[in-house]
Design a protein around this motif. Structure first.
Motif, PDB file in Angstrom:
ATOM      1  N   ILE A   1      47.912  48.195  41.765  1.00  0.00           N
ATOM      2  CA  ILE A   1      46.465  47.976  41.805  1.00  0.00           C
ATOM      3  C   ILE A   1      45.844  48.851  40.725  1.00  0.00           C
ATOM      4  O   ILE A   1      45.963  50.072  40.760  1.00  0.00           O
ATOM      5  CB  ILE A   1      45.873  48.333  43.192  1.00  0.00           C
ATOM      6  CG1 ILE A   1      46.598  47.595  44.311  1.00  0.00           C
ATOM      7  CG2 ILE A   1      44.370  48.080  43.210  1.00  0.00           C
ATOM      8  CD1 ILE A   1      46.425  46.103  44.324  1.00  0.00           C
ATOM      9  N   ARG A   2      45.202  48.240  39.743  1.00  0.00           N
ATOM     10  CA  ARG A   2      44.515  48.945  38.654  1.00  0.00           C
ATOM     11  C   ARG A   2      43.104  48.398  38.570  1.00  0.00           C
ATOM     12  O   ARG A   2      42.924  47.178  38.469  1.00  0.00           O
ATOM     13  CB  ARG A   2      45.209  48.732  37.309  1.00  0.00           C
ATOM     14  CG  ARG A   2      46.650  49.101  37.258  1.00  0.00           C
ATOM     15  CD  ARG A   2      46.845  50.558  37.058  1.00  0.00           C
ATOM     16  NE  ARG A   2      48.290  50.733  37.213  1.00  0.00           N
ATOM     17  CZ  ARG A   2      48.958  51.803  37.031  1.00  0.00           C
ATOM     18  NH1 ARG A   2      48.376  52.835  36.692  1.00  0.00           N
ATOM     19  NH2 ARG A   2      50.241  51.860  37.205  1.00  0.00           N
ATOM     20  N   ASN A   3      42.126  49.296  38.599  1.00  0.00           N
ATOM     21  CA  ASN A   3      40.717  48.885  38.533  1.00  0.00           C
ATOM     22  C   ASN A   3      40.396  47.836  39.595  1.00  0.00           C
ATOM     23  O   ASN A   3      39.747  46.834  39.321  1.00  0.00           O
ATOM     24  CB  ASN A   3      40.356  48.368  37.142  1.00  0.00           C
ATOM     25  CG  ASN A   3      40.562  49.417  36.083  1.00  0.00           C
ATOM     26  OD1 ASN A   3      40.397  50.613  36.341  1.00  0.00           O
ATOM     27  ND2 ASN A   3      40.937  48.990  34.888  1.00  0.00           N
ATOM     28  N   ARG A   4      40.928  48.047  40.795  1.00  0.00           N
ATOM     29  CA  ARG A   4      40.714  47.147  41.945  1.00  0.00           C
ATOM     30  C   ARG A   4      41.250  45.735  41.737  1.00  0.00           C
ATOM     31  O   ARG A   4      40.797  44.805  42.395  1.00  0.00           O
ATOM     32  CB  ARG A   4      39.243  47.115  42.326  1.00  0.00           C
ATOM     33  CG  ARG A   4      38.792  48.434  42.909  1.00  0.00           C
ATOM     34  CD  ARG A   4      37.396  48.305  43.406  1.00  0.00           C
ATOM     35  NE  ARG A   4      36.601  49.258  42.645  1.00  0.00           N
ATOM     36  CZ  ARG A   4      35.292  49.263  42.613  1.00  0.00           C
ATOM     37  NH1 ARG A   4      34.619  48.368  43.266  1.00  0.00           N
ATOM     38  NH2 ARG A   4      34.659  50.164  41.922  1.00  0.00           N
ATOM     39  N   LYS A   5      42.180  45.561  40.808  1.00  0.00           N
ATOM     40  CA  LYS A   5      42.806  44.254  40.578  1.00  0.00           C
ATOM     41  C   LYS A   5      44.318  44.401  40.689  1.00  0.00           C
ATOM     42  O   LYS A   5      44.888  45.387  40.243  1.00  0.00           O
ATOM     43  CB  LYS A   5      42.450  43.718  39.191  1.00  0.00           C
ATOM     44  CG  LYS A   5      40.992  43.352  39.048  1.00  0.00           C
ATOM     45  CD  LYS A   5      40.738  42.740  37.703  1.00  0.00           C
ATOM     46  CE  LYS A   5      39.270  42.383  37.560  1.00  0.00           C
ATOM     47  NZ  LYS A   5      38.964  41.880  36.237  1.00  0.00           N
ATOM     48  N   ARG A   6      44.934  43.397  41.296  1.00  0.00           N
ATOM     49  CA  ARG A   6      46.386  43.380  41.413  1.00  0.00           C
ATOM     50  C   ARG A   6      46.986  42.957  40.075  1.00  0.00           C
ATOM     51  O   ARG A   6      46.638  41.928  39.526  1.00  0.00           O
ATOM     52  CB  ARG A   6      46.796  42.403  42.500  1.00  0.00           C
ATOM     53  CG  ARG A   6      48.239  42.552  42.875  1.00  0.00           C
ATOM     54  CD  ARG A   6      48.621  41.526  43.887  1.00  0.00           C
ATOM     55  NE  ARG A   6      49.661  40.786  43.202  1.00  0.00           N
ATOM     56  CZ  ARG A   6      49.871  39.493  43.293  1.00  0.00           C
ATOM     57  NH1 ARG A   6      49.144  38.769  44.049  1.00  0.00           N
ATOM     58  NH2 ARG A   6      50.831  38.922  42.635  1.00  0.00           N
TER      59      ARG A   6
END
Length: 164
Positions: free
Chosen positions: A40-45
């Motif tokens: 999870i990076r910057n609230r994106k998978r």
């Protein structure tokens, strides 16, 4: 090819990629198994490529013809893994299996919901299905048509392949 074999190289912490680049620049054949890991990076998978064995890579050397001396002093390399003072070769079949498995995992990790897949192992082997979602790190949810009804199943990632 009789004297050629794969050996395991231990890299300095955090310098596996550097060791790989420097060894390849010296014309050594190397293999760094990579797999896609969900992060999870910057609230994106996102699927990020990471080494299967952090801190290690494989090098293909000829026991008699290759110069082994520069390997130890290569930037990023800690040592050749040895037992009893002698580097121990890794079975060629194991390297081939790792390569196949990493290719299979890379294909599966690129799946998007709604994509068509085929079940390759287990009781539903040979049946077409629809990829629905990832179910943890090792499993996926698929939709399978059984008895004229769509059933949701959770199966291992290794049991499906993308239909091209």
């Amino acid at each position: 090819m009789e004297g050629r074999a794969w050996y395991l190289v231990q890299c300095k912490p955090g310098e596996t990629q550097r060791a790989l680049e420097n060894l390849e620049n010296q014309c050594y054949e190397c293999y760094l198994p990579m797999i896609g890991v969900e992060r999870i990076r910057n609230r994106k998978r996102r699927i990020i490529a990471e080494p299967l064995f952090p801190g290690y890579l494989f090098i293909h050397l000829d026991q008699w013809e290759d110069n082994w001396q520069p390997i130890r002093s290569t930037r990023g390399v800690s040592r050749l893994v040895a037992f009893g003072g002698l580097p121990l070769s890794v079975d060629e079949e194991l390297i081939d299996l790792l390569k196949q498995r990493c290719i299979q995992l890379a294909t599966v990790s690129a799946l998007t919901p709604g994509e068509r897949v085929i079940v390759t192992e287990g009781p539903f082997s040979g049946l077409n299905a629809v990829f629905e979602a990832y179910d943890g790190e090792e499993r996926v949810m698929i939709l399978l048509n059984i008895l004229h009804a769509q059933q949701r199943l959770s199966i291992p990632i290794s049991s499906i392949a993308k239909i091209h």
